[in-house]
Design an enzyme around this catalytic site. Structure first.
Site, mmCIF file in Angstrom:
data_model
loop_
_atom_site.group_PDB
_atom_site.id
_atom_site.type_symbol
_atom_site.label_atom_id
_atom_site.label_comp_id
_atom_site.label_asym_id
_atom_site.label_seq_id
_atom_site.Cartn_x
_atom_site.Cartn_y
_atom_site.Cartn_z
ATOM 1 N N LYS A 181 33.397 89.279 100.434
ATOM 2 C CA LYS A 181 32.132 88.551 100.481
ATOM 3 C C LYS A 181 30.931 89.516 100.559
ATOM 4 O O LYS A 181 31.097 90.696 100.853
ATOM 5 C CB LYS A 181 32.133 87.593 101.680
ATOM 6 C CG LYS A 181 33.201 86.498 101.584
ATOM 7 C CD LYS A 181 32.967 85.594 100.394
ATOM 8 C CE LYS A 181 33.754 84.303 100.408
ATOM 9 N NZ LYS A 181 35.200 84.406 100.348
HETATM 10 C C1 LIG Z 1 33.851 78.533 98.967
HETATM 11 C C2 LIG Z 1 34.579 79.060 100.173
HETATM 12 N N1 LIG Z 1 34.567 78.337 101.287
HETATM 13 C C3 LIG Z 1 35.173 78.775 102.415
HETATM 14 C C4 LIG Z 1 35.863 79.973 102.450
HETATM 15 C C5 LIG Z 1 36.574 80.367 103.699
HETATM 16 O O1 LIG Z 1 36.095 81.523 104.273
HETATM 17 P P1 LIG Z 1 37.052 82.419 105.188
HETATM 18 O O2 LIG Z 1 38.032 83.111 104.300
HETATM 19 O O3 LIG Z 1 36.118 83.368 105.873
HETATM 20 O O4 LIG Z 1 37.732 81.510 106.161
HETATM 21 C C6 LIG Z 1 35.899 80.765 101.293
HETATM 22 C C7 LIG Z 1 36.598 82.046 101.323
HETATM 23 O O5 LIG Z 1 37.128 82.571 100.414
HETATM 24 C C8 LIG Z 1 35.250 80.295 100.119
HETATM 25 O O6 LIG Z 1 35.256 81.007 98.982
#
Ligand SMILES: Cc1ncc(COP(=O)(O)O)c(C=O)c1O
Length: 383
Positions: A181
């Site tokens: 990210k």
């Molecule tokens: C659109 C979206 N929402 C939520 C998430 C979830 O984030 P995390 O991996 O930090 O839990 C991601 C992660 O890849 C994502 O791309």
């Protein structure tokens, strides 16, 4: 030339901040996490930022503070990662999956309007690749139908909608700091909001539901006494992640500029290639450029998306696809009876999308190599 899909941008700044934490004697959630929250809130321009061990945890507790109930429905786009839908099922509530727009890949406004029922409690717009959704329209729908807006801003640091920074618009905005990210700490997340009561409750819920500032119980001057106020979760982050976050937050604008440069160069290179559709950014918003997604003009090519990816891989370039729409996954198909026919735009996007490498550490030679390879494959396989 070997070009990975992503490489985190880690310099001596990050390393020194982590070493400082290791030497401090405090490696779990502590003073650096609090500082990271404060500096993040200040950067976004919002009163509260609450740090988590993932963006998923932030989304989960956002739904908890709005008091989502099993009979409720939450509207989400199909073009997203499963985390967006999964958190709704934690409450035995129903994710109502809808189609997206073909240009931005963001949730479709008419599709939201069509999906609203008396059971709808919230909508989770996902700012695909970092580009904000149509927030004025979404806020208006939410006002008219008394819905909460929980923004999935996993890709959107930073991003702007009509000069407002993402993180200041909906009821709660959830960021992810996963390794790929825009701000990457390994695993981590942050929720921003204006509501003080919600922020306080999230801080309690992220650490087993025990009283505020429970993290201090082993600190000098902290108290051994604590009370469990409600059943919570083990969702706290650590000062090691916060150290990485603090170091990256200092250069978040510079990291953004680097991704903007790469996006500009790709778009320029592809502008006269009829086999490609380049990303559309609406004029009233700015994207974080977390992803650069090209779409193949399949009518002008004799090769499909999967084979194109294989050809890129043969030339040592790693790419990806964002996302396999939720309605295509066995879980969502089986439980919610999703039918691809109900998602024509997402299907069209999915068939032809390829995410190219875009990260601040890419060299000019790597960017050129990716662009030249894509163009070369388009010429080789043109119909
Ligand atoms: C659109 C979206 N929402 C939520 C998430 C979830 O984030 P995390 O991996 O930090 O839990 C991601 C992660 O890849 C994502 O791309």
């Amino acid at each position: 030339m070997d070009v990975p899909f992503h490489k985190p941008y880690i310099t001596d700044d990050e390393i020194n901040e982590v070493v400082d934490t290791l030497r401090s004697g405090w490696i779990t959630m502590g003073p650096k996490t609090i500082r990271f929250e404060q500096e993040f809130a200040q950067y976004i321009g919002t009163p509260h930022a609450v740090a988590f061990n993932s963006g998923t945890a932030a989304l989960h507790l956002a739904l908890k503070v709005i008091d989502l109930q099993p009979e409720d429905e939450v509207i989400i786009p199909t073009t997203t990662f499963t985390a967006t839908g999964e958190v709704i099922t934690y409450f035995n509530a129903t994710p109502v999956i809808v189609d997206v727009d073909t240009d931005t890949h963001n949730i479709s406004i008419p599709a939201i309007e069509k999906a609203i029922t008396p059971k709808t409690k919230a909508v989770i717009p996902v700012h695909f690749a970092g580009q904000p959704c149509d927030m004025d329209e979404i806020q208006k729908i939410a006002e008219n139908h008394n819905l909460y807006v929980i923004e999935d801003a996993a890709h959107s640091l930073p991003a702007y909608y009509k000069e407002r920074r993402v993180g200041t618009i909906g009821n709660v905005t959830c960021f992810s700091f996963y390794s790929t990210k825009p701000l990457a700490v390994g695993e981590g997340g942050m929720a921003t909001m204006r509501n003080t009561e919600w922020a306080d409750r999230m801080r309690i819920l992220r650490l087993h539901g025990i009283s505020k500032d429970a993290w201090k119980r082993y600190a000098k001057g902290g108290s051994w006494y604590y009370e469990v106020l409600e059943v919570g979760f083990k969702y706290n982050t650590t000062d090691l992640q916060a150290a990485l976050g603090l170091a990256q937050l200092k250069k978040v604008e510079w990291l953004w500029q680097k991704r903007q440069d790469i996006a500009r160069r790709y778009t320029e290179a592809f502008s006269s290639v009829p086999q490609l559709i380049t990303p559309v950014v609406k004029p009233d918003r700015e994207t974080a450029w977390h992803l650069y997604v090209i779409k193949l003009n399949l009518e002008a090519l004799s090769i499909d998306r999967n084979s194109f990816i294989e050809k890129m891989r043969e030339r040592e370039i790693e790419t990806s696809v964002h996302f396999i729409p939720l309605h295509r996954h066995p879980y969502y198909r089986n439980i919610y009876g999703c039918n691809p026919k109900d998602f024509p735009n997402a299907e069209w996007i999915y068939e032809r999308s390829i995410s190219l490498p875009i990260y601040p550490g890419m060299t000019d030679a790597e960017v050129n190599y990716v662009a030249e390879t894509v163009i070369d494959l388009c010429n080789t396989f043109k119909r």
